[in-house]
Design an enzyme around this catalytic site. Structure first.
Site, PDB file in Angstrom:
ATOM      1  N   GLY A  61      -3.071  -9.854   8.974  1.00  0.00           N
ATOM      2  CA  GLY A  61      -4.508  -8.135   8.349  1.00  0.00           C
ATOM      3  C   GLY A  61      -4.633  -7.396   9.429  1.00  0.00           C
ATOM      4  CG  PHE A  74      -1.527  -1.290   1.242  1.00  0.00           C
ATOM      5  CD1 PHE A  74      -2.728  -1.294   0.387  1.00  0.00           C
ATOM      6  CD2 PHE A  74      -1.202  -1.963   2.105  1.00  0.00           C
ATOM      7  CE1 PHE A  74      -3.942  -2.497   0.329  1.00  0.00           C
ATOM      8  CE2 PHE A  74      -2.810  -3.191   2.446  1.00  0.00           C
ATOM      9  CZ  PHE A  74      -3.610  -3.882   1.499  1.00  0.00           C
ATOM     10  CG  HIS A  96      -4.403   2.300   9.559  1.00  0.00           C
ATOM     11  ND1 HIS A  96      -3.338   2.106  10.191  1.00  0.00           N
ATOM     12  CD2 HIS A  96      -4.310   2.143   8.573  1.00  0.00           C
ATOM     13  CE1 HIS A  96      -2.189   2.102   9.394  1.00  0.00           C
ATOM     14  NE2 HIS A  96      -2.898   2.587   8.090  1.00  0.00           N
ATOM     15  NE  ARG A 142      -3.363  -2.227  21.855  1.00  0.00           N
ATOM     16  CZ  ARG A 142      -5.027  -2.559  21.600  1.00  0.00           C
ATOM     17  NH1 ARG A 142      -5.564  -2.194  22.537  1.00  0.00           N
ATOM     18  NH2 ARG A 142      -5.386  -3.605  20.001  1.00  0.00           N
ATOM     19  CG  ASP A 201       1.837  -7.603   9.705  1.00  0.00           C
ATOM     20  OD1 ASP A 201       1.156  -8.416  10.212  1.00  0.00           O
ATOM     21  OD2 ASP A 201       1.997  -6.922   9.886  1.00  0.00           O
ATOM     22  N   GLY A 245       3.054  -2.622  11.128  1.00  0.00           N
ATOM     23  CA  GLY A 245       2.688  -3.487   9.936  1.00  0.00           C
ATOM     24  C   GLY A 245       3.532  -3.447   8.896  1.00  0.00           C
ATOM     25  CB  SER A 253       1.921  -4.134  17.002  1.00  0.00           C
ATOM     26  OG  SER A 253       2.690  -2.699  17.486  1.00  0.00           O
ATOM     27  CG  HIS A 295       1.278   5.058   5.339  1.00  0.00           C
ATOM     28  ND1 HIS A 295       0.924   4.365   4.355  1.00  0.00           N
ATOM     29  CD2 HIS A 295       1.841   6.186   4.520  1.00  0.00           C
ATOM     30  CE1 HIS A 295       0.390   4.855   3.575  1.00  0.00           C
ATOM     31  NE2 HIS A 295       1.775   5.937   3.222  1.00  0.00           N
ATOM     32  CG  ASP A 296      -2.298   4.439   5.696  1.00  0.00           C
ATOM     33  OD1 ASP A 296      -3.038   5.019   4.638  1.00  0.00           O
ATOM     34  OD2 ASP A 296      -1.979   4.062   6.139  1.00  0.00           O
TER      35      ASP A 296
HETATM   36  N1  SAH Z   1       3.770  -0.739   5.332  1.00  0.00           N
HETATM   37  C1  SAH Z   1       3.333  -1.720   4.138  1.00  0.00           C
HETATM   38  C2  SAH Z   1       1.179  -1.531   4.370  1.00  0.00           C
HETATM   39  C3  SAH Z   1       1.065  -2.259   6.283  1.00  0.00           C
HETATM   40  S1  SAH Z   1      -0.934  -3.073   6.384  1.00  0.00           S
HETATM   41  C4  SAH Z   1       2.977  -1.912   3.175  1.00  0.00           C
HETATM   42  O1  SAH Z   1       3.788  -0.964   2.680  1.00  0.00           O
HETATM   43  O2  SAH Z   1       2.353  -2.178   2.177  1.00  0.00           O
HETATM   44  C5  SAH Z   1      -1.255  -3.196   8.072  1.00  0.00           C
HETATM   45  C6  SAH Z   1      -0.649  -3.910   8.383  1.00  0.00           C
HETATM   46  O3  SAH Z   1      -0.788  -4.329  10.467  1.00  0.00           O
HETATM   47  C7  SAH Z   1      -1.255  -5.936   8.012  1.00  0.00           C
HETATM   48  O4  SAH Z   1      -0.132  -6.223   7.564  1.00  0.00           O
HETATM   49  C8  SAH Z   1      -1.779  -6.210   9.569  1.00  0.00           C
HETATM   50  O5  SAH Z   1      -1.206  -7.524   9.356  1.00  0.00           O
HETATM   51  C9  SAH Z   1      -0.695  -5.652  10.862  1.00  0.00           C
HETATM   52  N2  SAH Z   1      -1.471  -5.041  11.641  1.00  0.00           N
HETATM   53  C10 SAH Z   1      -2.590  -4.380  12.109  1.00  0.00           C
HETATM   54  N3  SAH Z   1      -2.760  -4.816  13.932  1.00  0.00           N
HETATM   55  C11 SAH Z   1      -1.511  -5.173  13.915  1.00  0.00           C
HETATM   56  C12 SAH Z   1      -1.223  -5.667  15.027  1.00  0.00           C
HETATM   57  N4  SAH Z   1      -2.168  -5.851  16.609  1.00  0.00           N
HETATM   58  N5  SAH Z   1       0.150  -5.923  15.284  1.00  0.00           N
HETATM   59  C13 SAH Z   1       0.858  -6.329  14.347  1.00  0.00           C
HETATM   60  N6  SAH Z   1       0.607  -6.108  13.483  1.00  0.00           N
HETATM   61  C14 SAH Z   1      -0.692  -5.845  13.112  1.00  0.00           C
HETATM   62 MG    MG Z   2       0.004   2.850   5.168  1.00  0.00          MG
END
Ligand code: SAH
Ligand code: MG
Length: 231
Positions: free
Chosen positions: A94, A36, A163, A170, A90, A65, A143, A188-189
């Protein structure tokens, strides 16, 4: 010819210069990877990671992430040029918006046996194919739990994980204390205008960081914000 993939980073002044161009071959792998991160924001992330490593030499980078490793490639390239590493955190199951039926779902990253997402194998292939495996350390887990046991200071923290409001809050609370002075928080975002996207990265990470007195805004590229840690 530009020495895009110098075997030793010290071979190339360009790789060490803050703001220097992202090595072309590395960038080609990043742009081709599933994920993304828009290319211009990835370039800005690379620039931030180089700058952070100049001010915090020897300290690690950390990404929350990674998904399939797209943003990881830019960070790994900067880590390699700075003789450090990036920890890529990660759980690889997802985010909410990646699940079946949601906008960002990709059915090719589902473990059919258990009916849940699994992006770890794709992540590993992406990192290997980009030639940056030596600069990347995958940390597979929640995380907030990893953060709880973490104690290593960071040159750069990049937050792009869950997100929702709770995960974003957290990640802010659990990870930002580990950024060294002179280091960088990248988020990001970040969408100040609700019409552009979800609120939590803006409300739960960007605004608290700006209000904390620990950070000053350094750059804005698309939805990427980089903040320098000043206290
Ligand atoms: N940086 C990536 C996009 C990340 S999408 C890119 O460049 O494409 C968000 C990611 O955060 C997902 O893979 C999801 O598994 C991870 N994620 C979401 N909540 C999380 C959590 N609580 N602990 C660990 N990973 C998490
Ligand atoms: Mg993003």
């Amino acid at each position: 010819m530009v020495p895009v993939m110098a075997h030793h980073p010290l071979d190339s002044d360009q790789l060490l210069r803050p703001g220097g161009a992202v090595p072309a071959e590395l960038r080609a792998h990043a742009v081709a990877a599933k994920g993304f991160m828009p290319a211009d924001e990835g370039d800005a992330l690379y620039d931030a990671a180089i700058a952070a490593s100049v001010d915090c030499p020897g300290l690690a980078l950390l990404e929350v992430g990674s998904y399939c490793g797209r943003s990881t490639i830019w960070l790994a390239g900067a880590a390699r040029a700075s003789a450090t590493v990036v920890f890529a955190v990660d759980h690889h199951r997802g985010s909410e918006e990646n699940q079946s039926g949601w906008e960002h779902h990709d059915p090719t990253v589902v473990d059919e046996r258990i009916g849940r997402m699994d992006t770890l194998a794709t992540f590993r292939s992406t990192v290997y194919d980009a030639g940056v495996e030596d600069s990347v350390i995958a940390v597979v887990g929640q995380s907030s739990v990893v953060a709880k046991y973490w104690s290593t200071p960071l040159a750069l923290l990049f937050i792009d994980g869950g997100h929702g409001a709770e995960p974003a809050r957290r990640d802010y609370q659990g990870w930002t204390p580990h950024i060294a002075i002179g280091g960088i928080l990248a988020i990001h975002d970040v969408f100040p205008d609700p019409g552009d996207g979800g609120r939590p990265p803006y409300e739960q990470i960007f605004l608290p960081a700006m209000a904390s007195g620990r950070f000053e805004l350094r750059s804005a590229t698309g939805s990427l914000r980089t903040l320098r840690c000043i206290a």
